[in-house]
Design an enzyme around this catalytic site. Sequence first.
Site, PDB file in Angstrom:
ATOM      1  N   LYS A   1     -22.070  98.125  42.190  1.00 61.47           N
ATOM      2  CA  LYS A   1     -20.654  97.995  42.536  1.00 61.47           C
ATOM      3  C   LYS A   1     -20.414  96.938  43.619  1.00 61.47           C
ATOM      4  O   LYS A   1     -21.202  96.800  44.544  1.00 61.47           O
ATOM      5  CB  LYS A   1     -20.130  99.350  43.034  1.00 61.47           C
ATOM      6  CG  LYS A   1     -18.685  99.350  43.507  1.00 61.47           C
ATOM      7  CD  LYS A   1     -18.289 100.716  44.028  1.00 61.47           C
ATOM      8  CE  LYS A   1     -16.885 100.734  44.615  1.00 61.47           C
ATOM      9  NZ  LYS A   1     -16.502 102.071  45.109  1.00 61.47           N
TER      10      LYS A   1
ATOM     11  N   HIS B   1      -4.462 105.267  43.567  1.00 61.04           N
ATOM     12  CA  HIS B   1      -5.003 104.088  44.249  1.00 61.04           C
ATOM     13  C   HIS B   1      -4.316 102.785  43.837  1.00 61.04           C
ATOM     14  O   HIS B   1      -4.922 101.719  43.866  1.00 61.04           O
ATOM     15  CB  HIS B   1      -6.520 103.983  44.002  1.00 61.04           C
ATOM     16  CG  HIS B   1      -7.223 103.220  45.094  1.00 61.04           C
ATOM     17  ND1 HIS B   1      -8.538 102.817  44.996  1.00 61.04           N
ATOM     18  CD2 HIS B   1      -6.795 102.783  46.305  1.00 61.04           C
ATOM     19  CE1 HIS B   1      -8.898 102.177  46.093  1.00 61.04           C
ATOM     20  NE2 HIS B   1      -7.859 102.138  46.902  1.00 61.04           N
TER      21      HIS B   1
ATOM     22  N   ASP C   1     -15.010 103.326  36.285  1.00 63.23           N
ATOM     23  CA  ASP C   1     -14.193 102.206  36.765  1.00 63.23           C
ATOM     24  C   ASP C   1     -14.996 101.036  37.311  1.00 63.23           C
ATOM     25  O   ASP C   1     -14.431  99.982  37.590  1.00 63.23           O
ATOM     26  CB  ASP C   1     -13.174 102.684  37.802  1.00 63.23           C
ATOM     27  CG  ASP C   1     -13.804 103.364  39.011  1.00 63.23           C
ATOM     28  OD1 ASP C   1     -15.044 103.455  39.068  1.00 63.23           O
ATOM     29  OD2 ASP C   1     -13.048 103.814  39.895  1.00 63.23           O
ATOM     30  N   ASN C   2     -16.304 101.198  37.459  1.00 61.79           N
ATOM     31  CA  ASN C   2     -17.165 100.090  37.904  1.00 61.79           C
ATOM     32  C   ASN C   2     -18.598 100.595  37.876  1.00 61.79           C
ATOM     33  O   ASN C   2     -18.865 101.734  37.477  1.00 61.79           O
ATOM     34  CB  ASN C   2     -16.797  99.601  39.306  1.00 61.79           C
ATOM     35  CG  ASN C   2     -16.542 100.695  40.315  1.00 61.79           C
ATOM     36  OD1 ASN C   2     -15.407 100.892  40.746  1.00 61.79           O
ATOM     37  ND2 ASN C   2     -17.582 101.428  40.692  1.00 61.79           N
TER      38      ASN C   2
ATOM     39  N   CYS D   1     -12.761  99.929  42.095  1.00 59.05           N
ATOM     40  CA  CYS D   1     -11.883 100.855  41.374  1.00 59.05           C
ATOM     41  C   CYS D   1     -10.448 100.393  41.197  1.00 59.05           C
ATOM     42  O   CYS D   1      -9.937 100.371  40.075  1.00 59.05           O
ATOM     43  CB  CYS D   1     -11.931 102.225  42.024  1.00 59.05           C
ATOM     44  SG  CYS D   1     -11.714 102.213  43.812  1.00 59.05           S
TER      45      CYS D   1
ATOM     46  N   ASP E   1     -15.214 107.917  38.592  1.00 57.86           N
ATOM     47  CA  ASP E   1     -15.185 107.016  39.740  1.00 57.86           C
ATOM     48  C   ASP E   1     -16.608 106.725  40.220  1.00 57.86           C
ATOM     49  O   ASP E   1     -17.291 107.628  40.716  1.00 57.86           O
ATOM     50  CB  ASP E   1     -14.374 107.670  40.859  1.00 57.86           C
ATOM     51  CG  ASP E   1     -13.874 106.677  41.886  1.00 57.86           C
ATOM     52  OD1 ASP E   1     -14.380 105.549  41.919  1.00 57.86           O
ATOM     53  OD2 ASP E   1     -12.970 107.039  42.660  1.00 57.86           O
ATOM     54  N   ASP E   2     -17.055 105.490  40.061  1.00 53.95           N
ATOM     55  CA  ASP E   2     -18.398 105.060  40.485  1.00 53.95           C
ATOM     56  C   ASP E   2     -19.517 105.656  39.635  1.00 53.95           C
ATOM     57  O   ASP E   2     -20.683 105.657  40.062  1.00 53.95           O
ATOM     58  CB  ASP E   2     -18.663 105.403  41.956  1.00 53.95           C
ATOM     59  CG  ASP E   2     -17.866 104.548  42.934  1.00 53.95           C
ATOM     60  OD1 ASP E   2     -17.114 103.663  42.478  1.00 53.95           O
ATOM     61  OD2 ASP E   2     -17.994 104.766  44.146  1.00 53.95           O
TER      62      ASP E   2
ATOM     63  N   LYS F   1      -6.767 110.528  40.778  1.00 56.04           N
ATOM     64  CA  LYS F   1      -6.747 109.409  41.724  1.00 56.04           C
ATOM     65  C   LYS F   1      -5.838 108.305  41.212  1.00 56.04           C
ATOM     66  O   LYS F   1      -5.999 107.825  40.099  1.00 56.04           O
ATOM     67  CB  LYS F   1      -8.175 108.892  41.919  1.00 56.04           C
ATOM     68  CG  LYS F   1      -8.271 107.608  42.727  1.00 56.04           C
ATOM     69  CD  LYS F   1      -9.719 107.212  42.930  1.00 56.04           C
ATOM     70  CE  LYS F   1      -9.858 105.847  43.565  1.00 56.04           C
ATOM     71  NZ  LYS F   1     -11.252 105.515  43.909  1.00 56.04           N
TER      72      LYS F   1
ATOM     73  N   ARG G   1      -8.431  99.920  37.640  1.00 62.72           N
ATOM     74  CA  ARG G   1      -7.358 100.832  37.242  1.00 62.72           C
ATOM     75  C   ARG G   1      -6.051 100.088  37.007  1.00 62.72           C
ATOM     76  O   ARG G   1      -5.252 100.470  36.140  1.00 62.72           O
ATOM     77  CB  ARG G   1      -7.217 101.941  38.290  1.00 62.72           C
ATOM     78  CG  ARG G   1      -8.429 102.865  38.300  1.00 62.72           C
ATOM     79  CD  ARG G   1      -8.522 103.745  39.540  1.00 62.72           C
ATOM     80  NE  ARG G   1      -9.843 104.343  39.641  1.00 62.72           N
ATOM     81  CZ  ARG G   1     -10.118 105.640  39.474  1.00 62.72           C
ATOM     82  NH1 ARG G   1      -9.152 106.485  39.209  1.00 62.72           N
ATOM     83  NH2 ARG G   1     -11.351 106.077  39.581  1.00 62.72           N
TER      84      ARG G   1
ATOM     85  N   HIS H   1     -17.506 109.597  43.226  1.00 58.07           N
ATOM     86  CA  HIS H   1     -17.342 108.732  44.398  1.00 58.07           C
ATOM     87  C   HIS H   1     -17.704 109.514  45.664  1.00 58.07           C
ATOM     88  O   HIS H   1     -17.417 110.698  45.791  1.00 58.07           O
ATOM     89  CB  HIS H   1     -15.888 108.275  44.460  1.00 58.07           C
ATOM     90  CG  HIS H   1     -15.588 107.187  45.448  1.00 58.07           C
ATOM     91  ND1 HIS H   1     -15.698 107.362  46.814  1.00 58.07           N
ATOM     92  CD2 HIS H   1     -15.153 105.911  45.269  1.00 58.07           C
ATOM     93  CE1 HIS H   1     -15.343 106.243  47.424  1.00 58.07           C
ATOM     94  NE2 HIS H   1     -15.011 105.344  46.508  1.00 58.07           N
TER      95      HIS H   1
END
Length: 544
Positions: free
Chosen positions: A382, A141, A335-336, A77, A39-40, A139, A81, A230
């Site tokens: 991001k 989301h 994810d980014n 994110c 994540d990130d 996660k 996803r 993240h």
Amino acid sequence: MPHRRWIRLAATLCCTALALPSAQARPASRPNVLVIVADDLGFSDLGAFGGEIATPNLDALALSGLRLANFHTEAACAPTRAMLLTGSDSHRVGLGNMPESMAPNQAGRRGYEGHLRADTATLAERLSAGGYRTLFSGKWHLGTAPDQDPHARGFQHSFAMLNCCHDHFGQGLSTDRSKMFGYTRNGETVTSLPADFYSSDFFASQLIDQLRATRSESPFFAYLAFTAPHAPLQAPPATIAKYRGRYDAGYDVLREQRLERQRKLGLLAPAAQPHRPVDTVPWESLSAEERRTSSRKMEIYAAMVEELDKAIGRVIAELKAEGEFARTTIVFLSDNGAEARDPAPRPGTPIPPLATLGGPKTYANYGAGWAQAATAPSWRFKSFATEGGIHAPAFVSGPVVRRPGTIGRAYTNARDVAPTLLDLAGVAVTPGRFAGRDVPPIDGLSWRGLLAGKAAVYPPDRAVGSELFGSRSLRRGDWKITDIGDGIWHLFDLARDPGETRDLAAAEPARKAALIAEWDRYARDVGVVLPDPPFHPNPPRDHD
């Protein structure tokens, strides 16, 4: 052959077949699948992509697999996803914007439901129908209601942190699943977490438990979705201490070091020009106290990435111990792009002293300087459709990679993961239909050819659009247009200018116009609704 001898032979053959169920239930064409999402995580945070952080487990997988040097996501994110699990553009499946960021003119519109719509087909649903065990930890989301839970969307076993972010030490647990710190296990609300909870470690442990509890001859699809690294930046003190002083030279120096390692690894052409950092100030212009605080944040971030790697190492060790590793295809991605914002803590949250930063109930992110050390040579970070926001690290590892240890330079996209894995699993897809209902089309393409050593996935005339927060892009071949959210289109030849440093819009007006027309067609097709008011109001025009 005498009758009795024939009966004995037939019985022997039958018993032999029964004793070898794997020969019938697990043909080589049915691999296990493990998808891991960070994540990130920035493009160069892993050692195999140019970083200095200790990531030996991920590096071993990446360097023995196929590193995807041209992999792209959405700019945040949840949309990524959603694309990952469906193969469809995020606007088609309900995540045209982040659930927390819907503009007034988007709320209630189709494609902007803020959760994965019921009329979609997830990778877990498709693979489950195809005979796979389906496991999830981490996660989610993609919706908080019971019918939006991963357990309701094809995952037979799940432990889910439902929302976007949380305290990595498990503080503030809520039993209201719509709140920020809500968790479920197999669809049931989690009412307590262990005292030693740390997100990366616990998510890995939950997946290991699921693997052990579901041992069978059926292949598995496991989705391990981390919230690290993240914000809030939080990590075990002993791991943070390992990086003490490592970043005292600042983000400008780290950026140059990472760029040089990318060149040595063959990820970046020697002559490629990096984009200059934006929305930040030179390290030397900070006060001594500001530098101490900033470098400490980067130390915590590095510790989070190391803890992520340790957790993945435990999962890999489990697969090896169970004899499953050699037949498991592993897809890893972020994810980014790296997150540059360092927002103030939530109201009422005390600002912790430097010595406690990174512990439970503390909040920090590391800011634009460190983020652009990770996204370099790309432009921005991001939340933007520039390369810094959507160009992410990714790799594929396992026996499916025919040329291990290589770098794939073909354009690839998060939309491709679902069709690739369905292709490798031999699960048939009926376009626009699943389980007797209409579903959005799969927009991505399979990587089967790329994994076998072919050079390209997308035909040169195939356009791929994207939009999030009003920041737009469209890619066709090596050419790209992008708008950072101010309505101004820029044009780049990414083959010669991966850093998006030379805007060719004025020099190539016909090409720019053709690509804008392509983006307009894309927007109509998937149902883009640009946010009003803009998410990025008057972003600085920082381009040369």
